[in-house]
Design a protein around this motif. Structure first.
Motif, short mmCIF file in Angstrom:
data_model
loop_
_atom_site.label_atom_id
_atom_site.label_comp_id
_atom_site.label_asym_id
_atom_site.label_seq_id
_atom_site.Cartn_x
_atom_site.Cartn_y
_atom_site.Cartn_z
N GLN A 183 52.56 37.07 18.61
CA GLN A 183 53.50 38.19 18.65
C GLN A 183 54.90 37.76 18.24
OE1 GLN A 183 51.17 37.50 20.82
NE2 GLN A 183 50.21 39.35 21.64
N ASP A 237 57.93 59.62 15.00
CA ASP A 237 57.39 59.58 16.37
C ASP A 237 58.24 58.69 17.27
OD1 ASP A 237 55.38 61.29 15.78
OD2 ASP A 237 53.78 59.79 15.74
N ASP A 239 55.94 38.15 34.38
CA ASP A 239 54.93 37.64 33.43
C ASP A 239 55.45 36.46 32.63
OD1 ASP A 239 53.23 39.59 34.25
OD2 ASP A 239 53.52 40.90 32.51
N TYR A 256 58.00 37.40 23.06
CA TYR A 256 56.71 37.30 23.75
C TYR A 256 56.44 35.85 24.12
CZ TYR A 256 52.39 39.46 25.30
OH TYR A 256 51.39 39.97 26.08
N MET A 307 60.19 59.88 20.46
CA MET A 307 59.82 59.29 21.75
C MET A 307 61.06 58.81 22.50
SD MET A 307 57.47 55.94 22.42
CE MET A 307 58.70 54.86 21.68
N MET A 327 48.53 41.66 15.46
CA MET A 327 47.96 42.93 14.98
C MET A 327 49.09 43.74 14.34
SD MET A 327 45.60 45.59 17.10
CE MET A 327 44.31 44.41 17.47
N ALA A 359 56.28 49.48 17.71
CA ALA A 359 56.97 50.76 17.85
C ALA A 359 56.67 51.39 19.20
CB ALA A 359 56.53 51.70 16.72
N PHE A 360 56.98 50.66 20.24
CA PHE A 360 56.75 51.19 21.59
C PHE A 360 57.86 50.71 22.51
CE2 PHE A 360 54.27 47.35 20.87
CZ PHE A 360 54.55 46.56 21.95
N LEU A 361 57.97 51.35 23.66
CA LEU A 361 59.03 51.01 24.61
C LEU A 361 58.67 49.72 25.36
CD1 LEU A 361 59.76 54.53 26.17
CD2 LEU A 361 61.28 53.20 24.69
N PRO A 362 59.67 48.99 25.84
CA PRO A 362 59.36 47.77 26.60
C PRO A 362 58.78 48.11 27.97
CG PRO A 362 61.72 48.20 26.63
CD PRO A 362 61.12 49.23 25.72
N PRO A 363 57.97 47.19 28.50
CA PRO A 363 57.51 47.34 29.89
C PRO A 363 58.70 47.26 30.84
CG PRO A 363 56.25 45.64 28.74
CD PRO A 363 57.44 45.98 27.88
#
Lengths: 111, 360
Positions: B170, B264, B225, B165, B268, B1, B213-217
């Motif tokens: 991904q 953003d 996982d 991933y 963030m 995606m 564009a997000f932080l890692p888990p």
């Protein structure tokens, strides 16, 4: 004031709700934070539940927040889509099960 | 995606403005954070960020790589010709021989493709120090590199390999079509040599950074996982997984700009500042060597061409030029002030990030 009911900047302004009722906001914030901490459910499971509820509530702010939250807790788009289907299925089922009430009314009113 | 179109080739090859480090620094400065990184650090610690002793020599042998990953902070690729010259390699080897260095960390580009990679490994491992190869995995499959994993295994080299991933979609979105399948093939070969297998003593650690564009888990949940899924789906073993935040440097800035996420994302990172990450930041015990012999506080500063801070000469008071690998005396770098910028918020966000994973 925003031009529309849903301003994308609105989510960032959420905490302003606390300006008129700081104690209530503090209680809400503390409870909300505690709810999504790791517990019997993992953070990822809770984020997926949050995403599903966000869709059921049709809240664009929550959908944005929990899409990010799901990614940041390790879910992928496939898992998130299944969560949205869960919400849709429950929502659809909830609509459909009210058909029982419809049938009761029909039976009561019909010969 | 993936929302934005996938550009082909390095920024340099496409003559993209962001190919210039100055343009990258300007893009970051243009975000307009309310406080600089230095100001935020000053508020949460006793003084400016400074190094301790130098325990890690991170050698970036150049920008040549067989892959062109979308998030690459080096802007590496098959078209990049900047690789370490013989003179700089010789200087690195002299430092390794002369100084007591706990860890020699070799990166790139694809470091294995440098003609003198094995010589550097040999020298570093002969000295008894710990040696790390930062691998993209697919380079191991190239015909001339097929014996390389065994060479590394014989010398006990730690392999730190990128795998964002445990699914192909991904991984390929970030690293290129077909990279996931070839990475799995390489991992299988490494496992067969004992890499990543408990009790073998051969460390195979994975690096995973978010595909977006997000932080890692959290690192612990990711590692669980990855371990479960890589074993269940493909029978692949590894030792540890390091969760890395993507720093807004190189082609990752381009991705952030193109996808409308730059402002953003940087905000963030700044909002997620965690002072508990400061003591373990990699810049505090590392010195980074560029392909041209210049020294930097870290590999990201190297790509942004943020030099070591000039120090005043104790006798004349005049600023001295930063040392290069040719005149490196590690002790002179102990306790130095570290050059910082907005990108540093990437290493202090949330649980933090370093070449060795989360910090806090």
């Amino acid at each position: 004031m925003a031009d529309g009911y849903y301003d994308p900047e609105g989510l960032k302004q959420f905490s302003q709700i606390g300006e008129e009722a700081p104690e209530l906001w503090a209680k809400f914030s503390e409870w909300y934070t505690a709810v999504f901490e790791e517990g019997a459910l993992t953070k990822r499971e809770k984020a997926l539940i949050g995403l599903a509820v966000a869709h059921a509530e049709r809240c664009p702010y929550c959908i944005e927040a929990y899409s990010r939250s799901c990614l940041e807790s390790g879910s992928n788009a496939e898992q998130m889509t299944e969560a949205v289907h869960c919400a849709a299925a429950i929502s659809g089922g909830a609509t459909l099960v009210h058909g029982v009430q419809m049938r009761q009314h029909v039976h009561r009113l019909s010969m | 995606m993936v929302a934005s179109a996938k550009p082909a080739g390095s920024l340099r090859r496409r003559s993209h403005p962001l190919a210039e480090p100055a343009a990258q620094r300007a893009a970051l400065d243009g975000v307009g954070l309310p406080q600089t990184f230095a100001e935020v650090v000053a508020q949460s610690s006793e003084g400016p960020l400074s190094a301790g002793t130098v325990e890690v020599l991170q050698i970036n042998v150049g920008k040549y790589c067989n892959q062109t990953c979308r998030h690459c902070h080096v802007d590496a690729g098959p078209d990049r010709t900047e690789i370490m010259s013989d003179a700089v390699v010789d200087a690195c080897l002299a430092v390794i021989e002369r100084e007591e260095i706990g860890t020699v960390d070799i990166t790139g580009g694809a470091p294995e493709l440098h003609p003198r990679f094995r010589e550097i490994v040999e020298a570093a491992s002969a000295g008894g120090g710990h040696v790390i190869d930062r691998a993209n995995l697919t380079a191991f499959l190239m015909p001339e590199q097929r014996d390389l994993p065994a060479f590394l295994a014989e010398r006990g080299v730690e392999i730190v390999a990128s795998l964002p991933y445990y699914l192909a979609g991904q991984t390929d979105a970030q690293r290129g079509v077909g990279v996931f399948d070839r990475s799995l093939e390489a991992l299988g070969r490494l496992n067969a040599l004992g890499y990543g297998v408990v009790g073998s003593g051969l460390e195979l650690n994975l690096i995973a950074n978010p595909v977006g564009a997000f932080l890692p888990p959290s690192q612990a949940s990711m590692e669980a996982d990855w371990r479960r899924e890589l074993d269940r789906r493909y029978g692949v073993q590894f030792n540890h997984l390091y969760a890395l935040t993507n720093l807004p440097v190189g082609r990752y800035i381009e991705y952030l700009q193109d996808s409308g996420n730059l402002e953003d994302y940087v905000h963030m990172l700044a909002q997620a500042f965690n002072p508990a990450t400061l003591p373990a930041l990699m810049c505090r015990n590392t010195i980074s060597v560029g392909w041209d012999g210049a020294l930097y506080d870290c590999d990201f500063n190297q790509m942004l061409q943020i030099d070591l801070l000039a120090e005043a000469d104790s006798r004349t008071g005049e600023a001295t030029p930063p040392p290069r690998i040719f005149d490196l005396e590690l002790e002179r770098l102990w306790g130095r002030r570290i050059a910082v910028g907005p990108h540093c918020f990437g290493c202090t966000a949330g649980a933090g990030a370093s070449c060795g994973g989360s910090l806090a």
